[in-house]
Design a protein around this motif. Structure first.
Motif, PDB file in Angstrom:
ATOM      1  N   MET A   1       0.893  -1.221  -0.010  1.00 34.54           N
ATOM      2  CA  MET A   1       0.048   0.237  -0.015  1.00 34.54           C
ATOM      3  C   MET A   1       0.731   1.381  -0.074  1.00 34.54           C
ATOM      4  O   MET A   1       1.694   1.373   0.669  1.00 34.54           O
ATOM      5  CB  MET A   1      -0.749   0.083   1.239  1.00 34.54           C
TER       6      MET A   1
ATOM      7  N   ARG B   1      -4.039   6.443   0.376  1.00 33.63           N
ATOM      8  CA  ARG B   1      -5.090   5.602  -0.204  1.00 33.63           C
ATOM      9  C   ARG B   1      -6.463   6.149  -0.420  1.00 33.63           C
ATOM     10  O   ARG B   1      -6.709   7.298  -0.446  1.00 33.63           O
ATOM     11  CB  ARG B   1      -5.626   4.691   1.180  1.00 33.63           C
ATOM     12  N   GLU B   2      -7.182   5.129  -1.349  1.00 33.42           N
ATOM     13  CA  GLU B   2      -8.464   5.756  -1.506  1.00 33.42           C
ATOM     14  C   GLU B   2      -9.193   6.423  -0.464  1.00 33.42           C
ATOM     15  O   GLU B   2      -9.511   5.915   0.757  1.00 33.42           O
ATOM     16  CB  GLU B   2      -9.265   4.656  -2.404  1.00 33.42           C
TER      17      GLU B   2
ATOM     18  N   GLY C   1      -7.742  11.430  -2.014  1.00 36.80           N
ATOM     19  CA  GLY C   1      -7.164  10.678  -0.999  1.00 36.80           C
ATOM     20  C   GLY C   1      -7.043  11.094   0.218  1.00 36.80           C
ATOM     21  O   GLY C   1      -7.605  11.868   0.643  1.00 36.80           O
TER      22      GLY C   1
ATOM     23  N   ASP D   1      -0.824   3.658   7.798  1.00 37.84           N
ATOM     24  CA  ASP D   1       0.054   3.730   6.418  1.00 37.84           C
ATOM     25  C   ASP D   1       1.599   4.133   6.816  1.00 37.84           C
ATOM     26  O   ASP D   1       2.265   3.350   6.207  1.00 37.84           O
ATOM     27  CB  ASP D   1      -0.608   4.666   5.524  1.00 37.84           C
TER      28      ASP D   1
END
Length: 269
Positions: free
Chosen positions: A1, A5-6, A110, A116
């Protein structure tokens, strides 16, 4: 990842019930509140939802409560191109739960959450820190026989994201998190005597204080968890390590020097 992120988005007029379903279905602890043009208006976290239920939701149906009533209107918006260490510094200096990534036109493209960054630490750093260097010592713990409502109250009033659960001998038996509480959110409005052992994550993953911090980071990243109890040889909790601690570690000068030395640190990673 990757770092960004989305985005998971909700609207200000969406209901609490809809928001719960989004967070549970997508298994994300946070969401961005968006207007019809795709521009951010605020953010919502699991803690925001639980806090609202505790203080205001006792006599209202979840389908009548709107996102605008419990969302955070203050948030940090950044543009694309942010690197991991820059993101860590923003998280640590501003004490925010997430970063909203927007385009030049101000539209949501995003989001970044602390998990993350824990994944980045796990993949890039070895042997630099020990768990004990960044763990929170003497974490709050309760008995597995405590009621779900009392643990819920404790989490909201002490602003906790998780509580360690001990057996009768004081050894770590489980852990309960805000995610677990979301699964039973409609039942938190009454002072149920249901025991927390019926909701906890039994036999949780644990680490030892002398372990490499990267091992704890890898455990969080691969298992998609936000915290890990730290135990001693007797199985008793001496600390807890979280994704927030990973972010703090990434802001240390030792990390920057480490990444320079192995020639990994660039403007984009």
């Amino acid at each position: 990842m990757g770092l960004v992120r989305e985005p998971i988005t909700v609207r200000p007029y969406d209901t609490l019930l809809q928001t719960l379903k989004v967070m549970i279905t997508d298994y994300v602890p946070k969401a961005i509140v968006s207007d019809e043009k795709g521009q951010p208006l605020g953010i919502v976290t699991q803690k925001d939802i639980l806090k609202f239920i505790y203080y205001h939701g006792e006599k209202r149906s979840f389908s009548s409560i709107r996102v605008s009533e419990f969302m955070q209107k203050e948030f940090i918006s950044v543009k694309e191109g942010l690197d991991y260490l820059e993101a860590a510094n923003i998280f640590e200096s501003k004490k925010v739960p997430m970063l909203v990534i927007t385009s030049q036109e101000g539209k949501i493209i995003g989001m970044i959450i602390k998990s993350d960054l824990a994944g980045f630490y796990a993949s890039k750093i070895r042997g630099l820190h020990k768990v004990k260097d960044y763990m929170t010592k003497d974490p709050i713990a309760v008995s597995t026989t405590e009621s779900v409502y009392e643990v819920f109250r404790l989490m909201v009033e002490r602003n906790l994201g998780r509580v360690i659960l001990n057996d009768s001998e004081g050894k770590v038996e489980g852990i309960i998190t805000t995610t677990d509480m979301l699964f039973v959110a409609p039942f938190l409005r009454g002072k149920s005597e249901t025991k927390v052992e019926d909701l906890m994550n039994p036999d949780p993953f644990v680490v030892y204080e002398e372990e490499d911090l990267a091992s704890a980071a890898k455990l969080m990243a691969t298992r998609k968890i936000k915290s890990v109890p730290v135990i001693n040889d007797n199985g008793r909790a001496v600390g807890i390590i979280t994704t927030s601690d990973m972010v703090k570690a990434l802001t240390s000068e030792s990390v920057r020097e480490y990444l320079y030395e192995i020639k990994m640190y660039t403007t984009s990673f």
